[in-house]
Design an enzyme around this catalytic site. Sequence first.
Site, short mmCIF file in Angstrom:
data_model
loop_
_atom_site.label_atom_id
_atom_site.label_comp_id
_atom_site.label_asym_id
_atom_site.label_seq_id
_atom_site.Cartn_x
_atom_site.Cartn_y
_atom_site.Cartn_z
N GLY A 28 0.67 -1.28 0.13
CA GLY A 28 -0.12 0.13 -0.16
C GLY A 28 0.83 1.16 -0.20
O GLY A 28 0.67 2.20 -0.86
N HIS A 29 1.77 1.35 1.02
CA HIS A 29 2.51 2.61 0.90
C HIS A 29 3.31 2.83 -0.08
O HIS A 29 3.49 3.79 -0.96
CB HIS A 29 3.63 2.34 2.02
CG HIS A 29 4.29 3.65 2.42
ND1 HIS A 29 3.98 4.83 2.30
CD2 HIS A 29 5.71 3.81 2.58
CE1 HIS A 29 5.12 5.88 2.51
NE2 HIS A 29 5.98 5.09 2.64
N ASP A 68 10.33 -6.15 -3.87
CA ASP A 68 9.59 -6.64 -2.79
C ASP A 68 9.95 -8.17 -2.45
O ASP A 68 10.27 -8.87 -3.59
CB ASP A 68 8.30 -6.59 -3.09
CG ASP A 68 7.24 -6.52 -1.84
OD1 ASP A 68 6.76 -5.53 -1.50
OD2 ASP A 68 7.15 -7.77 -1.49
N ASP A 69 9.90 -8.41 -1.27
CA ASP A 69 10.34 -9.80 -0.61
C ASP A 69 8.96 -10.92 -0.91
O ASP A 69 9.47 -12.10 -0.86
CB ASP A 69 10.71 -9.84 0.42
CG ASP A 69 12.31 -9.16 0.58
OD1 ASP A 69 13.01 -8.96 -0.22
OD2 ASP A 69 12.69 -8.58 1.47
N HIS A 74 5.16 26.72 11.17
CA HIS A 74 6.60 27.49 11.19
C HIS A 74 7.65 26.67 12.20
O HIS A 74 6.96 26.32 13.22
CB HIS A 74 6.33 28.64 11.27
CG HIS A 74 6.05 29.18 12.47
ND1 HIS A 74 6.73 29.18 13.88
CD2 HIS A 74 4.65 29.57 13.03
CE1 HIS A 74 5.99 29.62 14.90
NE2 HIS A 74 4.89 29.67 14.44
N HIS A 96 7.22 8.91 11.29
CA HIS A 96 5.78 8.98 10.38
C HIS A 96 4.69 9.81 10.83
O HIS A 96 4.19 9.71 12.10
CB HIS A 96 5.29 7.40 10.40
CG HIS A 96 4.04 7.11 9.35
ND1 HIS A 96 3.82 5.91 9.32
CD2 HIS A 96 3.35 8.01 8.67
CE1 HIS A 96 2.58 5.87 8.45
NE2 HIS A 96 2.33 7.21 8.18
N ILE A 109 -3.28 8.70 12.91
CA ILE A 109 -3.99 9.75 12.34
C ILE A 109 -5.04 10.45 13.01
O ILE A 109 -5.45 10.08 13.93
CB ILE A 109 -5.02 8.58 11.29
CG1 ILE A 109 -5.81 9.36 10.38
CG2 ILE A 109 -5.96 7.67 12.22
CD1 ILE A 109 -6.54 8.35 9.21
#
Length: 207
Positions: free
Chosen positions: A12-13, A34-35, A135, A144, A165
Amino acid sequence: MKDKLIIIGASGHGKVVADIAIKMDKWQSIAFLDDDESIKTSMGLEVISKTADAFTYKDEADFFVAIGNNATRQKIQEKLIDEGLNIVSFIHPSSVIGTDVEIGMGTVVMAGVVVNCSTRIGKGCIINTSSSMDHDNVIEDYVHISPGVNLAGTVKVGKGTWLGIGSVVSNNVNICSSCKIGAGAVVVKDITEPGTYVGIPVRRVDR
């Protein structure tokens, strides 16, 4: 800057990062590492190999580590840096970036983000969709900032911290490294000890 971009992480990310890269229109080709061998394509882009093979593309590609977990992202990105691979940053064209803003390598600034003047963002950060910081913020490495987070002026967020979120941080507040701030939480005073914090105002919920 190289003609080819390789994104590590095709979930997704990684999809959101690829979408920004496409909109930036700076690379002739984009591919994933990707693994998970079951993932052959993502966003219509090919998964060409596994993460460990990044070094074989060192001379032909720019790299971005699109892993959501802060610690994992740090481990992979720092290894790539140590090996001399070229790590790039992404800034979505719809974001608003103020004057005298610094953004470190391997950081992504997503759609609808506002970063106001004289803010410093470290390397390997995720500044997620429609978040804002006013600022003179200092966002240390591998943080994150989740979608819809609002940081007032002169906020400092320590290395490896995750803000959930919709969380809110008042002005002149410092949050130390390695914290987790829950969804919708409100931080009104300094957090000086690593841990998980939730609520309005936040309280620590782990020991």
